[in-house]
Every structure is written in structure tokens, then in C-alpha cells.
Design a protein around this motif. Structure first.
Motif, PDB file in Angstrom:
ATOM      1  N   ARG A 148      -1.840  -7.807  -0.133  1.00 29.41           N
ATOM      2  CA  ARG A 148      -2.564  -7.401   1.068  1.00 29.41           C
ATOM      3  C   ARG A 148      -3.204  -6.033   0.886  1.00 29.41           C
ATOM      4  O   ARG A 148      -4.343  -5.798   1.290  1.00 29.41           O
ATOM      5  CB  ARG A 148      -1.611  -7.369   2.262  1.00 29.41           C
ATOM      6  CG  ARG A 148      -1.128  -8.741   2.722  1.00 29.41           C
ATOM      7  CD  ARG A 148      -0.137  -8.581   3.853  1.00 29.41           C
ATOM      8  NE  ARG A 148       0.475  -9.859   4.199  1.00 29.41           N
ATOM      9  CZ  ARG A 148       1.714  -9.972   4.657  1.00 29.41           C
ATOM     10  NH1 ARG A 148       2.455  -8.896   4.814  1.00 29.41           N
ATOM     11  NH2 ARG A 148       2.204 -11.161   4.964  1.00 29.41           N
ATOM     12  N   LEU A 149      -2.462  -5.124   0.270  1.00 30.72           N
ATOM     13  CA  LEU A 149      -3.000  -3.788   0.046  1.00 30.72           C
ATOM     14  C   LEU A 149      -4.211  -3.843  -0.869  1.00 30.72           C
ATOM     15  O   LEU A 149      -5.190  -3.127  -0.666  1.00 30.72           O
ATOM     16  CB  LEU A 149      -1.925  -2.886  -0.555  1.00 30.72           C
ATOM     17  CG  LEU A 149      -2.322  -1.432  -0.814  1.00 30.72           C
ATOM     18  CD1 LEU A 149      -2.693  -0.753   0.505  1.00 30.72           C
ATOM     19  CD2 LEU A 149      -1.204  -0.671  -1.495  1.00 30.72           C
ATOM     20  N   ALA A 150      -4.152  -4.732  -1.876  1.00 33.90           N
ATOM     21  CA  ALA A 150      -5.269  -4.846  -2.817  1.00 33.90           C
ATOM     22  C   ALA A 150      -6.519  -5.420  -2.161  1.00 33.90           C
ATOM     23  O   ALA A 150      -7.627  -5.249  -2.666  1.00 33.90           O
ATOM     24  CB  ALA A 150      -4.859  -5.720  -4.004  1.00 33.90           C
ATOM     25  N   GLU A 151      -6.356  -6.112  -1.016  1.00 30.15           N
ATOM     26  CA  GLU A 151      -7.505  -6.736  -0.363  1.00 30.15           C
ATOM     27  C   GLU A 151      -8.335  -5.745   0.442  1.00 30.15           C
ATOM     28  O   GLU A 151      -9.513  -5.979   0.687  1.00 30.15           O
ATOM     29  CB  GLU A 151      -7.020  -7.850   0.570  1.00 30.15           C
ATOM     30  CG  GLU A 151      -6.455  -9.067  -0.156  1.00 30.15           C
ATOM     31  CD  GLU A 151      -5.811 -10.060   0.796  1.00 30.15           C
ATOM     32  OE1 GLU A 151      -5.638  -9.699   1.979  1.00 30.15           O
ATOM     33  OE2 GLU A 151      -5.482 -11.165   0.357  1.00 30.15           O
ATOM     34  N   ILE A 152      -7.744  -4.646   0.878  1.00 38.23           N
ATOM     35  CA  ILE A 152      -8.483  -3.727   1.738  1.00 38.23           C
ATOM     36  C   ILE A 152      -9.384  -2.835   0.879  1.00 38.23           C
ATOM     37  O   ILE A 152      -9.111  -2.594  -0.296  1.00 38.23           O
ATOM     38  CB  ILE A 152      -7.542  -2.868   2.602  1.00 38.23           C
ATOM     39  CG1 ILE A 152      -6.705  -1.918   1.737  1.00 38.23           C
ATOM     40  CG2 ILE A 152      -6.646  -3.745   3.451  1.00 38.23           C
ATOM     41  CD1 ILE A 152      -5.862  -0.960   2.550  1.00 38.23           C
ATOM     42  N   PRO A 153     -10.496  -2.366   1.448  1.00 35.59           N
ATOM     43  CA  PRO A 153     -11.407  -1.515   0.658  1.00 35.59           C
ATOM     44  C   PRO A 153     -10.792  -0.165   0.360  1.00 35.59           C
ATOM     45  O   PRO A 153      -9.977   0.351   1.126  1.00 35.59           O
ATOM     46  CB  PRO A 153     -12.623  -1.368   1.582  1.00 35.59           C
ATOM     47  CG  PRO A 153     -12.075  -1.551   2.966  1.00 35.59           C
ATOM     48  CD  PRO A 153     -10.978  -2.571   2.825  1.00 35.59           C
ATOM     49  N   MET A 154     -11.172   0.400  -0.776  1.00 34.54           N
ATOM     50  CA  MET A 154     -10.698   1.725  -1.173  1.00 34.54           C
ATOM     51  C   MET A 154     -11.834   2.728  -0.993  1.00 34.54           C
ATOM     52  O   MET A 154     -12.984   2.465  -1.378  1.00 34.54           O
ATOM     53  CB  MET A 154     -10.230   1.719  -2.627  1.00 34.54           C
ATOM     54  CG  MET A 154      -9.040   0.815  -2.901  1.00 34.54           C
ATOM     55  SD  MET A 154      -7.563   1.257  -1.931  1.00 34.54           S
ATOM     56  CE  MET A 154      -7.193   2.889  -2.603  1.00 34.54           C
ATOM     57  N   LEU A 155     -11.509   3.872  -0.420  1.00 32.45           N
ATOM     58  CA  LEU A 155     -12.485   4.912  -0.120  1.00 32.45           C
ATOM     59  C   LEU A 155     -12.090   6.198  -0.834  1.00 32.45           C
ATOM     60  O   LEU A 155     -10.911   6.576  -0.821  1.00 32.45           O
ATOM     61  CB  LEU A 155     -12.538   5.156   1.390  1.00 32.45           C
ATOM     62  CG  LEU A 155     -13.426   6.289   1.898  1.00 32.45           C
ATOM     63  CD1 LEU A 155     -14.898   5.969   1.684  1.00 32.45           C
ATOM     64  CD2 LEU A 155     -13.159   6.552   3.376  1.00 32.45           C
ATOM     65  N   ALA A 156     -13.057   6.843  -1.443  1.00 27.50           N
ATOM     66  CA  ALA A 156     -12.816   8.142  -2.087  1.00 27.50           C
ATOM     67  C   ALA A 156     -13.700   9.188  -1.434  1.00 27.50           C
ATOM     68  O   ALA A 156     -14.909   8.962  -1.258  1.00 27.50           O
ATOM     69  CB  ALA A 156     -13.107   8.062  -3.582  1.00 27.50           C
ATOM     70  N   VAL A 157     -13.121  10.305  -1.060  1.00 27.79           N
ATOM     71  CA  VAL A 157     -13.869  11.439  -0.514  1.00 27.79           C
ATOM     72  C   VAL A 157     -14.086  12.423  -1.656  1.00 27.79           C
ATOM     73  O   VAL A 157     -13.141  13.076  -2.116  1.00 27.79           O
ATOM     74  CB  VAL A 157     -13.131  12.115   0.654  1.00 27.79           C
ATOM     75  CG1 VAL A 157     -13.994  13.233   1.247  1.00 27.79           C
ATOM     76  CG2 VAL A 157     -12.770  11.095   1.731  1.00 27.79           C
ATOM     77  N   GLU A 211     -16.306   3.232 -10.202  1.00 27.44           N
ATOM     78  CA  GLU A 211     -15.539   2.432 -11.150  1.00 27.44           C
ATOM     79  C   GLU A 211     -14.346   3.221 -11.689  1.00 27.44           C
ATOM     80  O   GLU A 211     -13.229   2.699 -11.792  1.00 27.44           O
ATOM     81  CB  GLU A 211     -16.433   1.987 -12.303  1.00 27.44           C
ATOM     82  CG  GLU A 211     -15.719   1.110 -13.320  1.00 27.44           C
ATOM     83  CD  GLU A 211     -16.634   0.682 -14.459  1.00 27.44           C
ATOM     84  OE1 GLU A 211     -16.181  -0.093 -15.313  1.00 27.44           O
ATOM     85  OE2 GLU A 211     -17.798   1.139 -14.497  1.00 27.44           O
ATOM     86  N   ALA A 212     -14.566   4.490 -12.012  1.00 29.36           N
ATOM     87  CA  ALA A 212     -13.492   5.316 -12.560  1.00 29.36           C
ATOM     88  C   ALA A 212     -12.360   5.496 -11.550  1.00 29.36           C
ATOM     89  O   ALA A 212     -11.186   5.542 -11.911  1.00 29.36           O
ATOM     90  CB  ALA A 212     -14.041   6.673 -12.983  1.00 29.36           C
ATOM     91  N   LEU A 213     -12.720   5.599 -10.259  1.00 30.01           N
ATOM     92  CA  LEU A 213     -11.716   5.834  -9.219  1.00 30.01           C
ATOM     93  C   LEU A 213     -11.161   4.543  -8.623  1.00 30.01           C
ATOM     94  O   LEU A 213     -10.187   4.578  -7.870  1.00 30.01           O
ATOM     95  CB  LEU A 213     -12.319   6.674  -8.095  1.00 30.01           C
ATOM     96  CG  LEU A 213     -12.689   8.120  -8.436  1.00 30.01           C
ATOM     97  CD1 LEU A 213     -13.466   8.753  -7.290  1.00 30.01           C
ATOM     98  CD2 LEU A 213     -11.433   8.933  -8.744  1.00 30.01           C
ATOM     99  N   GLY A 214     -11.808   3.407  -8.924  1.00 28.55           N
ATOM    100  CA  GLY A 214     -11.419   2.167  -8.270  1.00 28.55           C
ATOM    101  C   GLY A 214     -11.794   2.147  -6.809  1.00 28.55           C
ATOM    102  O   GLY A 214     -11.095   1.571  -5.978  1.00 28.55           O
ATOM    103  N   ALA A 215     -12.924   2.774  -6.473  1.00 31.14           N
ATOM    104  CA  ALA A 215     -13.339   2.936  -5.079  1.00 31.14           C
ATOM    105  C   ALA A 215     -14.396   1.914  -4.689  1.00 31.14           C
ATOM    106  O   ALA A 215     -15.351   1.679  -5.430  1.00 31.14           O
ATOM    107  CB  ALA A 215     -13.876   4.347  -4.844  1.00 31.14           C
ATOM    108  N   THR A 216     -14.235   1.308  -3.516  1.00 32.11           N
ATOM    109  CA  THR A 216     -15.250   0.431  -2.951  1.00 32.11           C
ATOM    110  C   THR A 216     -16.365   1.239  -2.306  1.00 32.11           C
ATOM    111  O   THR A 216     -17.543   0.879  -2.395  1.00 32.11           O
ATOM    112  CB  THR A 216     -14.623  -0.493  -1.886  1.00 32.11           C
ATOM    113  OG1 THR A 216     -13.341  -0.939  -2.305  1.00 32.11           O
ATOM    114  CG2 THR A 216     -15.527  -1.687  -1.616  1.00 32.11           C
ATOM    115  N   TYR A 217     -15.994   2.333  -1.667  1.00 30.90           N
ATOM    116  CA  TYR A 217     -16.945   3.207  -0.982  1.00 30.90           C
ATOM    117  C   TYR A 217     -16.629   4.662  -1.331  1.00 30.90           C
ATOM    118  O   TYR A 217     -15.484   5.011  -1.636  1.00 30.90           O
ATOM    119  CB  TYR A 217     -16.864   3.019   0.542  1.00 30.90           C
ATOM    120  CG  TYR A 217     -17.112   1.601   1.005  1.00 30.90           C
ATOM    121  CD1 TYR A 217     -18.402   1.112   1.162  1.00 30.90           C
ATOM    122  CD2 TYR A 217     -16.044   0.739   1.259  1.00 30.90           C
ATOM    123  CE1 TYR A 217     -18.629  -0.187   1.574  1.00 30.90           C
ATOM    124  CE2 TYR A 217     -16.267  -0.568   1.662  1.00 30.90           C
ATOM    125  CZ  TYR A 217     -17.561  -1.033   1.816  1.00 30.90           C
ATOM    126  OH  TYR A 217     -17.776  -2.327   2.220  1.00 30.90           O
TER     127      TYR A 217
END
Length: 554
Positions: A148-157, A211-217
Motif C-alpha cells: 500500500r505504501l508503494a502505491e502512493i505517490p512520492m514527493l520530494a521538496v 529518478e535518483a530520489l524515487g520521486a513521482t513529483y
């Protein structure tokens, strides 16, 4: 980035570096703290809950002090060997999970850990029971939470650019507060700041950074100060393409720096969530229906759910029921299904409101049984209980928990406002609804904020203002015809019987099955409890007695 490490929670606790060296975790409570963070969904827990779990035998203030001391001691041990994997802000403690392997099955969980805190012992018994119940490889196990955690988008500030000739501490503080505020949203995953500051922005473009951070946004921005004013520009970009999907500019006074950082972080957090939700909905609906995860199905249901239209709510309910069928213990799907079913009842779409009310409460209770400290789930359960039951104290408890986790959750403030209105707290309702609107001024539920304000103003005796707000809400969402019952009551109470009857006539054109008996079964019990004359007024304005007209609609 932290080094790879393993938490062995099955049997005797051990933390092991990638080269096989064990790390001497200083105390049993520190070991338990790491286990809690590793096993809780989202790998993030509120400070207050951690303090209660680990020091349930001590007064609250002493427990919080003990937590601060334990975190400091634990960080000193972990940082040199595996990196700063503890992610903290003023409200929560999280665990950086990149490089983390958790072994929690095969032996007794945390065997030998024993200290005097009954809340922790309860938590440990629950975890052991869950692992035992799901030991069969054909059934769901701990990997479901990770999925479930892997399904949500990842955001990097990303670090913001300072356009002023000044020290970096202010800009760093702004980014730290924004990161912390976004981390509390829980509809998204937020990448730890120690990872974002390590990325090479000079040589990498946005897609390669993502890609380096594994971020969707990604969020990027700049800060410029001039005299006593500060201007902050913020951009939200899609990681894969680098396309900007939202931008905003904030200007404020440079008075108290900490207050300013809080204000900016709150505004950005409130604005980012609806934008991210819209982007994720677009992504989810582009997937073939058969490929959509339970999380994607919840996203797919959202636009139909918030339309407040009978046909679309039915479609939302069908999609949410598919999400529950796909993952019967997914708390958010259960809670949203309960809320959508509650709307069937409260907004007079249900052919059997009593049965659907019971189903909605049962789904809410199932969600509570599976529920982590997850603000969206808590909000949905509270909303369902608000509109189908008289359990207002319980609903307030869940909403307060949601807002403690994510104080920038506009939907939670919306439901807090309605709860306050039902409980005859007009000023409290207005304050909560104003906060919801400030946090998400273009929210799809803004029409319901107008209705909530109208209900509160009526309770405060401001009838003409209340009537105007109902009309505003109907302008924002003409499909929400159920609100005509509010309009009729407000016109009646101002002596406008002709206008009240006209509103009821329009209501009955959309809901020909509605009778006095049906309304008693459908309307929010807490509203009827605190407002017993409401249905009687509607009867005087044209809602018929208990003749059976359900064949006209169902």
C-alpha cells in the motif's frame, strides 16, 4: 542516503549493518521505538502516540520528555553507522525506509522485550496476533502494508534558491517546514530531506533527479527578501517529464520568522494536496480498470463521490466496493465506502435508508478495527459517523486525531465544521469552515463548505446570510439538490412561506419518494436530535405524510 540495514524483529531484536555488524541499540524502549516505526503503516507515528505507547506508565509531560531524550540518544548511535534514519518534526517521528529490510516473521515478535507500559504491551499483542493470523503464505501478511505504501505517490521538496544576499538559514527553515507540513498529509509519501539535499542539481535535470530520489513529483522554489517583505515562488512538477503542474507565489511580512515559516508551509501544504490528488486521479483513470490497485480504485471513485449527485454517488460506491473486495482490510477503502454509503442515506438517495445506515456504521467499525493513525481514513470514518449516527463524540475524537496528524487537512476541517454546527457551536463551525476554505480555496467540496456555513449561521440567527449561502452552494454545485430542504426551512423561519413551498416543490421534483417518515429515517440523527422542529417545518412546507411514494423513484 542511509546505508542498507536490517531490523530483525522476529525473536531477539537486532539491528544489523549491510556489512553484518550489529548496532548496539541503547535500550529496550529504543528497540521498541524502531519496531513501532518499522511496522506501523506509513512508517510515521505521532509523538504523542509514541510517548503513550512507550511510557504509558508516566505522566504525559514526563513521557514526552523521555521520548525526546530517547530519540536524541538513538540518533547519536545510528547516525555514524547507518545514517540519520529518524525523520522528525514537531508532531511526528518517522523512519527512513530506503535500504531497510524488516524481518518480523518466523519467531515470536520482539521476544524478551518487556518494560512497564501497558499501551505498548497491547500494541505488541496486537502485532503478534496479526503476524500469527497471516502466517499462511496464501493469505495477506505484513507485505500488504508495504505494498500500500508503494502505491502512493512520492514527493520530494528540493532545496529552494535564495535570490537575496543573505544567510541560508531562513530558506532552509522554510523548506524544512514545508517538508514537515507535507509529510503530515499521508495521501503522499515525502522523501526525507537528507536525501534531497544530497542530490546534484547542477548536473542533473528534473527527470534524472526524480529518478535518483524515487520521486513521482518534485517541489522546487525560490525565496526573495526585500526590506520587511518576503516573496516565495513555488512550483510542483511531474518527475518523469519535468512538466510543471502547479505554481504559486506567496508574499508575507518578515515579522516573526518561525510564524512566517509556519504560515507559508500551511498554505503550500493545503494547496498542494488537491493538485496532487487531481494528478493522481488522472493517472489512475488512465490505467485499464482491471489493473487498478485498491488505492487507484479509491482515487477513481473520488470525483464521483464528491459530486453529490445520486447517479455518480452510486457509481462511486460501486467502485469503492470493488476496492474493498480487492483488499478487504484496506482501511481507507472501507472508510470511504462507509462515507459514500452514508451519503446515500443522508442525501435521500437510498431505497432502504435504515439498512444502508446499518451497513455504513458496520463499514466504519471495520475501518476502525484496521485503522492506523492515518488522517484521510480518520476523516472519512468521522464523516460517515457524523451523517448516519448520533455518535458525535466518537466522530469528534476521530477528527481531532486526524487534525493532530495533519493540521492542514481541508476535508478534516470541513467535517469539524459540520460537527460543530450539529452541536450548536456556530462560532466554532464558522472558524473550522473558514480554515477549510483557506487551506483549499478551490476544493471540490467548497459548495459543502457554503452549506455548512449556512447551517451554522441559521443556528446563530443570521437567517438571510444563511439563505444566501445555500443559494451560493447550489450555484457551485447545482446537482446537490438535497440542500433545497435547508433553503425551505430558512425561508419558512423568515416568514417567506411562498418561497419555502417553492423550494420544497423543487425538492420533491427531484426526490418524489420523500415523505415525513422517509426523512426521519434519512436525515442525520445528530441534526434531528439538536433540531427537532426541522422535519416538522418541512412538513408544513409541503413534504407529505407517510403515504408510500417510493415506487416513483425506486
Amino acid at each position: 542516503m542511509p546505508h542498507a540495514y536490517t531490523l530483525r524483529l522476529a525473536g531477539t531484536f537486532a539491528l544489523i549493518c549491510s556489512d553484518g555488524r550489529p548496532v548496539a541499540v541503547p535500550s529496550q524502549r529504543a528497540q521498541a521505538l524502531l519496531a513501532i516505526l518499522a511496522l506501523e503503516p506509513g512508517n510515521r507515528v505521532t509523538r504523542s502516540r509514541l510517548a503513550t505507547l512507550l511510557w504509558g506508565d508516566r505522566p504525559d509531560e514526563q513521557a514526552r520528555d523521555s521520548l525526546r531524550q530517547e530519540l536524541s540518544a538513538l540518533r547519536r548511535v545510528l547516525a555514524p553507522l547507518i545514517g540519520d534514519v529518524l525523520v522528525t518534526d514537531r508532531l511526528t517521528v518517522g523512519l527512513e525506509t530506503s535500504g531497510l529490510t524488516v524481518n518480523a516473521t518466523g519467531s515470536t515478535l520482539l521476544d524478551g522485550i518487556d518494560f512497564p507500559s501497558e499501551p505498548f504491551q497491547d500494541w505488541l499483542r496486537t502485532q503478534r496476533s496479526a503476524i500469527s493470523a497471516h502466517a499462511d503464505p496464501k493469505s495477506r501478511d505484513l507485505a500488504r502494508s508495504a505494498t500500500r505504501l508503494a502505491e502512493i505517490p512520492m514527493l520530494a521538496v528540493l532545496p529552494f534558491t535564495d535570490l537575496s544576499p543573505a544567510d541560508d538559514y531562513f530558506v532552509d527553515g522554510v523548506v524544512e517546514e514545508i517538508t514537515g507540513a507535507l509529510a503530515r498529509i499521508q495521501d503522499i509519501g515525502v522523501i526525507a530531506r537528507q536525501s534531497t539535499v544530497a542530490v546534484d542539481r547542477e548536473t542533473l535535470d528534473i527527470p534524472r533527479i526524480a529518478e535518483a530520489l524515487g520521486a513521482t513529483y518534485l517541489i522546487e522554489g525560490s525565496v526573495r527578501r526585500a526590506g520587511a517583505r518576503v516573496r516565495i515562488s513555488v512550483h510542483l512538477v511531474e518527475g518523469r517529464t519535468g512538466q510543471m503542474i502547479w505554481e504559486a507565489r506567496y508574499e508575507d511580512a518578515l515579522d516573526d520568522l518561525f510564524d512566517l515559516q509556519d504560515r507559508i508551509a500551511s498554505q503550500i501544504s493545503g494547496a498542494v494536496l488537491p493538485t496532487l490528488r487531481a494528478a493522481e486521479i488522472s493517472r489512475a483513470v488512465s490505467e485499464p480498470f482491471s489493473n487498478r490497485s485498491s488505492y487507484d480504485l479509491v482515487l477513481t471513485a473520488y470525483p464521483h463521490f464528491w459530486a453529490h449527485d445520486r447517479a455518480r454517488n452510486k457509481l462511486a460506491l460501486e467502485i469503492l466496493e470493488k476496492a474493498v473486495a480487492r483488499d478487504p482490510e484496506y482501511p481507507l477503502a472501507l472508510a470511504m465506502c462507509s462515507w459514500a454509503l452514508g451519503q446515500e442515506v443522508a442525501y435521500m438517495w437510498s431505497p432502504d435508508p435504515e439498512a444502508d445506515r446499518d451497513r455504513a456504521i458496520a463499514l466504519a467499525d471495520r475501518a476502525v478495527g484496521q485503522m492506523p493513525d492515518h488522517a484521510p481514513t480518520l476523516t472519512a470514518v468521522a464523516a460517515a459517523l457524523t451523517i448516519v449516527s448520533d455518535q458525535t463524540d466518537r466522530a469528534v475524537h476521530f477528527i481531532d486525531r486526524a487534525l493532530a496528524i495533519d493540521p492542514n487537512n481541508a476535508w478534516a476541517w470541513l467535517r469539524r465544521g459540520w460537527l460543530a454546527a450539529f452541536r450548536d457551536d456556530g462560532p466554532g463551525a464558522m472558524a473550522a469552515l473558514d480554515t477549510a476554505t483557506r487551506l483549499s480555496p478551490l476544493d471540490p467540496f467548497r459548495f459543502n463548505c457554503a452549506f455548512g456555513r449556512a447551517y451554522a449561521m441559521r443556528k446563530m440567527g443570521r437567517m438571510s446570510d444563511a439563505e444566501a449561502l445555500v443559494e451560493d452552494g447550489l450555484q457551485l454545485n447545482p446537482a446537490a439538490k438535497w440542500a433545497l430542504r435547508m433553503l425551505a426551512v430558512m425561508r419558512y423561519e423568515q416568514g417567506n412561506m411562498a418561497g419555502a413551498r417553492a423550494a420544497v416543490a423543487e425538492l420533491r421534483a427531484t426526490f418524489p419518494h420523500v415523505t415525513v417518515s422517509y426523512m426521519r429515517k434519512s436525515l442525520t440523527p445528530s441534526a434531528v436530535l439538536f433540531d427537532p422542529e426541522y422535519i416538522e417545518i418541512l412538513h408544513k412546507c409541503g413534504i407529505p405524510d407517510d403515504q408510500d411514494s417510493t415506487d416513483k423513484a425506486f
